[in-house]
Design an enzyme around this catalytic site. Structure first.
Site, PDB file in Angstrom:
ATOM      1  N   LYS A  70      30.009  41.758  46.676  1.00 37.18           N
ATOM      2  CA  LYS A  70      30.639  41.854  47.432  1.00 37.18           C
ATOM      3  C   LYS A  70      30.874  43.278  48.298  1.00 37.18           C
ATOM      4  O   LYS A  70      31.094  43.576  49.143  1.00 37.18           O
ATOM      5  CB  LYS A  70      32.039  40.913  47.444  1.00 37.18           C
ATOM      6  N   ASP A 111      39.269  37.160  53.583  1.00 37.71           N
ATOM      7  CA  ASP A 111      40.626  36.677  52.326  1.00 37.71           C
ATOM      8  C   ASP A 111      41.686  37.416  52.876  1.00 37.71           C
ATOM      9  O   ASP A 111      42.526  36.843  52.415  1.00 37.71           O
ATOM     10  CB  ASP A 111      40.232  37.693  50.820  1.00 37.71           C
TER      11      ASP A 111
HETATM   12  P1  NAP Z   1      38.882  39.968  40.126  1.00 33.13           P
HETATM   13  O1  NAP Z   1      38.930  40.345  41.009  1.00 33.13           O
HETATM   14  O2  NAP Z   1      38.671  39.719  38.795  1.00 33.13           O
HETATM   15  O3  NAP Z   1      40.908  40.924  39.557  1.00 33.13           O
HETATM   16  C1  NAP Z   1      41.242  39.807  37.840  1.00 33.13           C
HETATM   17  C2  NAP Z   1      42.940  40.507  38.388  1.00 33.13           C
HETATM   18  O4  NAP Z   1      43.497  39.799  37.125  1.00 33.13           O
HETATM   19  C3  NAP Z   1      42.931  41.601  36.810  1.00 33.13           C
HETATM   20  O5  NAP Z   1      44.105  42.470  37.976  1.00 33.13           O
HETATM   21  C4  NAP Z   1      43.017  41.393  35.285  1.00 33.13           C
HETATM   22  O6  NAP Z   1      44.075  43.084  34.913  1.00 33.13           O
HETATM   23  C5  NAP Z   1      44.223  40.011  35.900  1.00 33.13           C
HETATM   24  N1  NAP Z   1      43.452  39.540  34.948  1.00 33.13           N
HETATM   25  C6  NAP Z   1      42.760  39.091  33.956  1.00 33.13           C
HETATM   26  N2  NAP Z   1      42.987  38.452  33.304  1.00 33.13           N
HETATM   27  C7  NAP Z   1      44.095  38.177  32.898  1.00 33.13           C
HETATM   28  C8  NAP Z   1      44.949  38.050  32.299  1.00 33.13           C
HETATM   29  N3  NAP Z   1      44.111  36.893  30.647  1.00 33.13           N
HETATM   30  N4  NAP Z   1      46.617  37.967  31.523  1.00 33.13           N
HETATM   31  C9  NAP Z   1      47.127  39.363  32.650  1.00 33.13           C
HETATM   32  N5  NAP Z   1      45.850  39.337  34.199  1.00 33.13           N
HETATM   33  C10 NAP Z   1      44.478  39.613  34.002  1.00 33.13           C
HETATM   34  O7  NAP Z   1      39.248  38.477  40.297  1.00 33.13           O
HETATM   35  P2  NAP Z   1      40.040  38.381  41.685  1.00 33.13           P
HETATM   36  O8  NAP Z   1      38.934  37.697  42.062  1.00 33.13           O
HETATM   37  O9  NAP Z   1      41.088  39.522  42.094  1.00 33.13           O
HETATM   38  O10 NAP Z   1      39.995  36.723  41.026  1.00 33.13           O
HETATM   39  C11 NAP Z   1      41.524  36.561  40.938  1.00 33.13           C
HETATM   40  C12 NAP Z   1      42.123  34.996  40.760  1.00 33.13           C
HETATM   41  O11 NAP Z   1      42.176  34.293  42.658  1.00 33.13           O
HETATM   42  C13 NAP Z   1      40.750  34.453  40.553  1.00 33.13           C
HETATM   43  O12 NAP Z   1      41.736  33.386  39.500  1.00 33.13           O
HETATM   44  C14 NAP Z   1      40.178  33.667  41.653  1.00 33.13           C
HETATM   45  O13 NAP Z   1      39.693  31.963  42.321  1.00 33.13           O
HETATM   46  C15 NAP Z   1      41.473  33.467  42.127  1.00 33.13           C
HETATM   47  N6  NAP Z   1      40.940  33.672  44.214  1.00 33.13           N
HETATM   48  C16 NAP Z   1      41.300  32.491  44.953  1.00 33.13           C
HETATM   49  C17 NAP Z   1      40.948  32.939  46.100  1.00 33.13           C
HETATM   50  C18 NAP Z   1      41.160  31.714  47.311  1.00 33.13           C
HETATM   51  O14 NAP Z   1      40.695  31.860  48.427  1.00 33.13           O
HETATM   52  N7  NAP Z   1      42.466  30.724  47.057  1.00 33.13           N
HETATM   53  C19 NAP Z   1      40.184  33.951  46.463  1.00 33.13           C
HETATM   54  C20 NAP Z   1      39.948  34.552  46.055  1.00 33.13           C
HETATM   55  C21 NAP Z   1      40.211  34.716  44.727  1.00 33.13           C
HETATM   56  P3  NAP Z   1      43.122  43.894  34.844  1.00 33.13           P
HETATM   57  O15 NAP Z   1      42.853  44.686  36.220  1.00 33.13           O
HETATM   58  O16 NAP Z   1      43.978  43.881  33.266  1.00 33.13           O
HETATM   59  O17 NAP Z   1      41.380  43.167  33.605  1.00 33.13           O
END
Ligand code: NAP
Length: 303
Positions: A70, A111
């Site tokens: 991305k 998004d």
């Molecule tokens: P990302 O960039 O990898 O970010 C993950 C975030 O979650 C980080 O802030 C991380 O904190 C935190 N995290 C990870 N594991 C954790 C835990 N065990 N406890 C507490 N915090 C935790 O991921 P992303 O792309 O933002 O996606 C995040 C979620 O949103 C995923 O479940 C994804 O499937 C969902 N999502 C949904 C859509 C939709 O269209 N519905 C779109 C995009 C993403 P740290 O900074 O401390 O590592």
């Protein structure tokens, strides 16, 4: 039917074999009667430039972009639409062709708008809202940006790693709000702990989970602590979409709070990409049903 008239779009990422986006987009093309086809395109890290040049050369109309490309795709593109520039991430590339054959590659990010459209579709107006966002990754960044632009009164970002939340807030505070944005919405960064989650949620209208907590296969986890009722005035918006009913959403419903799942955002960001490529309104209901059917069939991590 694929024939000489077929127009191609697809998804570049690594891996992409579990993605359900092809199911959702191909159902939409069929419903619209368009001779288009959406294909998964596995592109290993380091190969994104060659892949995007190849897509342009092969006559593709565009691609979606997912992890890990991305950000990496940006230097390959000719220009960025405002949301992609503000978020520093591209999830959709449109290939524009001039009559003379000149190709322009335009990077979009759907998004933020997908997040807001799904929230509005659930009946929640973001104007003046006090929101708490759990997480500070790509999804959280899109949500904070979208809420601020939509005129949220306050957005509190809670993250396991505080410095990442602080960087997100600093980055987005520096982004000028486009026309229509209401200035003055406060952005706050805090550490994510069970106590800060509960305390921040009590003073908020909207709680957004943008962490992977609750996502398949770890379906028993939730960012909300056990034994504490969710405030019933709250809208709980879980961006996790697999499973569609997460433990957090169950906790919200049991307390009488409004529960909104992540499938709506997923479909809306895909619908916006389809509209950019085809110029036609996307059949959101068809796309939702196709995605739900595929999720039930595969139980996988589609994106
Ligand atoms: P990302 O960039 O990898 O970010 C993950 C975030 O979650 C980080 O802030 C991380 O904190 C935190 N995290 C990870 N594991 C954790 C835990 N065990 N406890 C507490 N915090 C935790 O991921 P992303 O792309 O933002 O996606 C995040 C979620 O949103 C995923 O479940 C994804 O499937 C969902 N999502 C949904 C859509 C939709 O269209 N519905 C779109 C995009 C993403 P740290 O900074 O401390 O590592």
């Amino acid at each position: 039917m694929i024939d000489g008239r077929t127009q191609l779009v697809g998804l570049i990422g690594w891996p992409v074999e579990h993605s359900l986006s092809p199911v959702m987009h191909n159902a939409a093309f069929q419903a619209l009667g368009l001779p288009w086809c959406y294909v998964p395109l596995p592109v290993p890290p380091g190969k994104v430039e060659a892949a995007v040049r190849g897509i342009a050369a092969l006559g593709f109309r565009g691609v979606n972009v997912t992890i890990p490309h991305k950000r990496a795709v940006i230097p390959v593109l000719d220009r960025l639409a405002p949301d992609a520039a503000a978020l520093g991430a591209v999830n959709t590339v449109a290939v524009a062709r001039e009559d003379g054959g000149q190709v322009t590659l335009i990077g979009h990010n759907t998004d933020a708008e997908g997040f807001i459209r799904a929230l509005r579709r659930a009946g929640r107006d973001p104007t003046g809202v006090r929101a708490v966002i759990l997480g500070a990754g790509g999804a959280a960044r899109a949500a904070v940006f979208a809420l601020r632009r939509a005129g949220a009164a306050e957005v509190v970002v809670l993250n396991r790693t505080l410095s990442v939340a602080q960087a997100l807030v600093a980055d987005l505070e520096a982004v000028p709000l486009p026309d229509g944005g209401t200035p003055g919405g406060r952005l706050v960064a805090l550490s994510l702990t069970p106590e800060t989650v509960v305390e921040s949620a009590r003073a908020a209208d909207l709680l957004v989970n943008a962490t992977p907590l609750g996502m398949w296969p770890d379906v028993q986890s939730s960012p909300w602590p056990d034994g504490v009722p969710v405030p019933s005035h709250l809208t709980v918006y879980d961006l996790v979409y697999n499973p569609p009913q997460t433990r957090l959403l169950e906790q919200a419903r049991r307390s009488g709070a409004q529960a909104v799942g992540g499938l709506g955002m997923l479909v809306e960001q895909g619908a916006l990409a389809l509209e950019i490529w085809t110029g036609k309104p996307a059949p959101v209901e068809v796309m939702t049903r196709a995605y739900q059917r595929a999720l039930r069939r595969y139980r996988c991590s589609g994106s």
